[in-house]
Structure formats: C-alpha cells, structure tokens
Design a protein around this motif. Structure first.
Motif, PDB file in Angstrom:
ATOM      1  N   LYS A  45     -82.641  11.312 -53.479  1.00 45.48           N
ATOM      2  CA  LYS A  45     -81.908  10.271 -54.195  1.00 45.48           C
ATOM      3  C   LYS A  45     -82.128   8.880 -53.630  1.00 45.48           C
ATOM      4  CE  LYS A  45     -78.427  13.497 -55.616  1.00 45.48           C
ATOM      5  NZ  LYS A  45     -77.055  13.928 -55.618  1.00 45.48           N
ATOM      6  N   GLY A  46     -83.114   8.657 -52.784  1.00 45.33           N
ATOM      7  CA  GLY A  46     -83.360   7.340 -52.215  1.00 45.33           C
ATOM      8  C   GLY A  46     -82.614   7.139 -50.908  1.00 45.33           C
ATOM      9  N   THR A  47     -82.922   6.048 -50.251  1.00 48.39           N
ATOM     10  CA  THR A  47     -82.335   5.758 -48.946  1.00 48.39           C
ATOM     11  C   THR A  47     -81.548   4.454 -49.002  1.00 48.39           C
ATOM     12  OG1 THR A  47     -84.356   4.600 -48.274  1.00 48.39           O
ATOM     13  CG2 THR A  47     -84.190   6.927 -47.682  1.00 48.39           C
ATOM     14  N   ALA A  48     -80.742   4.236 -47.997  1.00 50.03           N
ATOM     15  CA  ALA A  48     -79.961   3.003 -47.866  1.00 50.03           C
ATOM     16  C   ALA A  48     -80.368   2.304 -46.569  1.00 50.03           C
ATOM     17  CB  ALA A  48     -78.468   3.322 -47.845  1.00 50.03           C
ATOM     18  N   GLU A  49     -80.186   0.996 -46.529  1.00 48.32           N
ATOM     19  CA  GLU A  49     -80.478   0.239 -45.309  1.00 48.32           C
ATOM     20  C   GLU A  49     -79.510   0.645 -44.210  1.00 48.32           C
ATOM     21  OE1 GLU A  49     -83.028  -1.948 -44.790  1.00 48.32           O
ATOM     22  OE2 GLU A  49     -83.707  -1.332 -46.788  1.00 48.32           O
ATOM     23  N   LYS A  50     -79.979   0.602 -42.972  1.00 49.54           N
ATOM     24  CA  LYS A  50     -79.127   0.967 -41.848  1.00 49.54           C
ATOM     25  C   LYS A  50     -78.585  -0.284 -41.176  1.00 49.54           C
ATOM     26  CE  LYS A  50     -82.714   0.985 -38.353  1.00 49.54           C
ATOM     27  NZ  LYS A  50     -83.063   1.465 -37.069  1.00 49.54           N
ATOM     28  N   SER A  51     -77.501  -0.103 -40.432  1.00 53.31           N
ATOM     29  CA  SER A  51     -76.977  -1.192 -39.623  1.00 53.31           C
ATOM     30  C   SER A  51     -77.735  -1.196 -38.296  1.00 53.31           C
ATOM     31  CB  SER A  51     -75.478  -1.003 -39.411  1.00 53.31           C
ATOM     32  OG  SER A  51     -75.248   0.209 -38.736  1.00 53.31           O
ATOM     33  N   ASN A  52     -77.394  -2.093 -37.423  1.00 58.76           N
ATOM     34  CA  ASN A  52     -78.030  -2.187 -36.118  1.00 58.76           C
ATOM     35  C   ASN A  52     -77.784  -0.900 -35.340  1.00 58.76           C
ATOM     36  OD1 ASN A  52     -78.672  -2.698 -33.419  1.00 58.76           O
ATOM     37  ND2 ASN A  52     -78.141  -4.850 -33.593  1.00 58.76           N
ATOM     38  N   SER A  53     -78.840  -0.138 -35.078  1.00 62.65           N
ATOM     39  CA  SER A  53     -78.695   1.156 -34.415  1.00 62.65           C
ATOM     40  C   SER A  53     -78.157   1.032 -32.995  1.00 62.65           C
ATOM     41  CB  SER A  53     -80.031   1.897 -34.403  1.00 62.65           C
ATOM     42  OG  SER A  53     -80.991   1.155 -33.672  1.00 62.65           O
ATOM     43  N   TYR A  54     -78.418  -0.084 -32.328  1.00 66.62           N
ATOM     44  CA  TYR A  54     -77.936  -0.263 -30.968  1.00 66.62           C
ATOM     45  C   TYR A  54     -76.420  -0.466 -30.923  1.00 66.62           C
ATOM     46  CZ  TYR A  54     -82.676  -0.459 -29.132  1.00 66.62           C
ATOM     47  OH  TYR A  54     -83.962  -0.140 -28.770  1.00 66.62           O
ATOM     48  N   LEU A  55     -75.816  -0.735 -32.080  1.00 66.97           N
ATOM     49  CA  LEU A  55     -74.369  -0.928 -32.155  1.00 66.97           C
ATOM     50  C   LEU A  55     -73.680   0.199 -32.918  1.00 66.97           C
ATOM     51  CD1 LEU A  55     -74.353  -4.752 -32.950  1.00 66.97           C
ATOM     52  CD2 LEU A  55     -74.080  -3.644 -30.718  1.00 66.97           C
ATOM     53  N   THR A  56     -74.421   1.277 -33.223  1.00 66.45           N
ATOM     54  CA  THR A  56     -73.898   2.392 -34.004  1.00 66.45           C
ATOM     55  C   THR A  56     -73.907   3.660 -33.164  1.00 66.45           C
ATOM     56  OG1 THR A  56     -74.803   1.396 -36.011  1.00 66.45           O
ATOM     57  CG2 THR A  56     -74.218   3.734 -36.121  1.00 66.45           C
ATOM     58  N   ASN A  57     -72.757   4.291 -32.992  1.00 67.22           N
ATOM     59  CA  ASN A  57     -72.736   5.579 -32.288  1.00 67.22           C
ATOM     60  C   ASN A  57     -73.641   6.555 -33.018  1.00 67.22           C
ATOM     61  OD1 ASN A  57     -70.931   4.801 -30.318  1.00 67.22           O
ATOM     62  ND2 ASN A  57     -69.152   5.457 -31.476  1.00 67.22           N
ATOM     63  N   GLY A  58     -74.510   7.208 -32.297  1.00 68.55           N
ATOM     64  CA  GLY A  58     -75.444   8.157 -32.894  1.00 68.55           C
ATOM     65  C   GLY A  58     -76.640   7.495 -33.534  1.00 68.55           C
ATOM     66  N   GLY A  59     -76.792   6.184 -33.381  1.00 65.77           N
ATOM     67  CA  GLY A  59     -77.917   5.468 -33.991  1.00 65.77           C
ATOM     68  C   GLY A  59     -79.230   5.795 -33.304  1.00 65.77           C
ATOM     69  N   LEU A  60     -80.299   5.773 -34.060  1.00 65.55           N
ATOM     70  CA  LEU A  60     -81.642   5.951 -33.509  1.00 65.55           C
ATOM     71  C   LEU A  60     -82.131   4.584 -33.061  1.00 65.55           C
ATOM     72  CD1 LEU A  60     -84.280   7.629 -33.097  1.00 65.55           C
ATOM     73  CD2 LEU A  60     -84.900   6.915 -35.411  1.00 65.55           C
ATOM     74  N   ASN A  61     -82.335   4.393 -31.775  1.00 67.63           N
ATOM     75  CA  ASN A  61     -82.731   3.084 -31.262  1.00 67.63           C
ATOM     76  C   ASN A  61     -84.240   2.869 -31.315  1.00 67.63           C
ATOM     77  OD1 ASN A  61     -80.056   2.333 -30.736  1.00 67.63           O
ATOM     78  ND2 ASN A  61     -80.092   3.490 -28.837  1.00 67.63           N
ATOM     79  N   HIS A  62     -85.003   3.817 -30.849  1.00 69.16           N
ATOM     80  CA  HIS A  62     -86.461   3.763 -31.015  1.00 69.16           C
ATOM     81  C   HIS A  62     -87.068   5.113 -30.657  1.00 69.16           C
ATOM     82  CE1 HIS A  62     -86.196   2.389 -26.701  1.00 69.16           C
ATOM     83  NE2 HIS A  62     -87.166   3.267 -26.583  1.00 69.16           N
ATOM     84  N   ILE A  63     -88.335   5.248 -31.043  1.00 70.29           N
ATOM     85  CA  ILE A  63     -89.123   6.433 -30.729  1.00 70.29           C
ATOM     86  C   ILE A  63     -90.295   5.951 -29.879  1.00 70.29           C
ATOM     87  CG2 ILE A  63     -90.599   8.232 -31.717  1.00 70.29           C
ATOM     88  CD1 ILE A  63     -88.538   8.509 -33.813  1.00 70.29           C
ATOM     89  N   ALA A  64     -90.571   6.626 -28.786  1.00 74.91           N
ATOM     90  CA  ALA A  64     -91.628   6.188 -27.882  1.00 74.91           C
ATOM     91  C   ALA A  64     -92.798   7.161 -27.870  1.00 74.91           C
ATOM     92  CB  ALA A  64     -91.070   6.028 -26.472  1.00 74.91           C
ATOM     93  N   VAL A  65     -93.986   6.595 -27.779  1.00 80.97           N
ATOM     94  CA  VAL A  65     -95.210   7.379 -27.629  1.00 80.97           C
ATOM     95  C   VAL A  65     -95.955   6.861 -26.400  1.00 80.97           C
ATOM     96  CG1 VAL A  65     -95.429   7.898 -30.096  1.00 80.97           C
ATOM     97  CG2 VAL A  65     -96.568   5.882 -29.165  1.00 80.97           C
ATOM     98  N   VAL A  66     -96.679   7.742 -25.748  1.00 78.41           N
ATOM     99  CA  VAL A  66     -97.484   7.398 -24.581  1.00 78.41           C
ATOM    100  C   VAL A  66     -98.946   7.388 -24.996  1.00 78.41           C
ATOM    101  CG1 VAL A  66     -98.162   8.101 -22.241  1.00 78.41           C
ATOM    102  CG2 VAL A  66     -95.811   8.462 -23.021  1.00 78.41           C
TER     103      VAL A  66
END
Length: 126
Positions: free
Chosen positions: A59-80
């Motif tokens: 059904k589509g997606t919605a914009e997210k709020s600032n993840s760093y200010l949201t409990n359970g938010g995804l802040n970033h994904i890291a790769v080496v």
C-alpha cells in the motif's frame, strides 16, 4: 560461540531499485525475492551468510521522522570495505552524496543517504 547477525529487515519504497544499487555498489546478490505480509514484497540482498531484507508494503510507504529521535528508529546501516576511496567514488557515481567523513580509531568512514533517506555508513578498518 557468540551469536552472529544474520539479517536486518526494514521498509523501503522500491525494493527492486534498492537491491539493484546495493548489488552494484557492494557486490552483493539477491538471495530471495517474493511476496510478503500485507500484499507487500521482500527481497533478501547480501552475501551467502548475511543479508538485508528489504520490505516494500503493498500500500505504499510514508516518510519517517528523525530516527535518532525515535525509540526503535533505524539510525544507519554500516558496511565494511577494503578501499574506501574507490567506494566513495562509486557512491558518488551512483548519484548519492558522501559526507560526514571521519578518520578515527579504528578506521576511516563516510556516510550517505539513499533515495528513502536511509543513512549508510561505509567503513575501512586500518
């Protein structure tokens, strides 16, 4: 034996497009693709032992709020990576903007955001 991270699952607006740039940039492959909950689609993209599960709802997606200010938010994904300079050129060539460079123990890093405004960290250890 310590537990090993197998995958993380998060929502994107276009799983096919996200998987495509991940395969191109990171040298990954699609492990599985198919229907998922609520009429959506999931794509597992990564290596033979670790992957990201990209979920696109039916059904589509919605914009997210600032993840760093949201409990359970995804802040970033890291790769080496082995060659951070080559990866930064490849990220830029894909149309993403590299920023927030850091060179501190234990390695060098930069960050970029994808078309869903998801932040990725790229690290090269010394």
């Amino acid at each position: 034996m310590a537990a090993m991270l197998e995958h993380a699952n998060y929502t994107v607006s276009d799983g096919d497009a996200t998987a495509a740039w991940m395969c191109d940039l990171f040298g990954w492959h699609i492990r599985w693709k198919g229907p998922s909950i609520d009429g959506g689609q999931s794509i597992h993209v990564g290596t033979d032992t670790q992957y990201l599960a990209l979920y696109t709802p039916g059904k589509g997606t919605a914009e997210k709020s600032n993840s760093y200010l949201t409990n359970g938010g995804l802040n970033h994904i890291a790769v080496v990576v082995d060659d951070i300079d080559a990866m930064e050129r490849a990220v830029t060539d894909k149309g993403f903007t590299a920023g927030n460079h850091g060179d501190y123990e234990p390695g060098r890093r930069f960050y970029f955001h994808d078309h869903d405004n998801i932040e990725y960290e790229v690290v090269q250890y010394d």
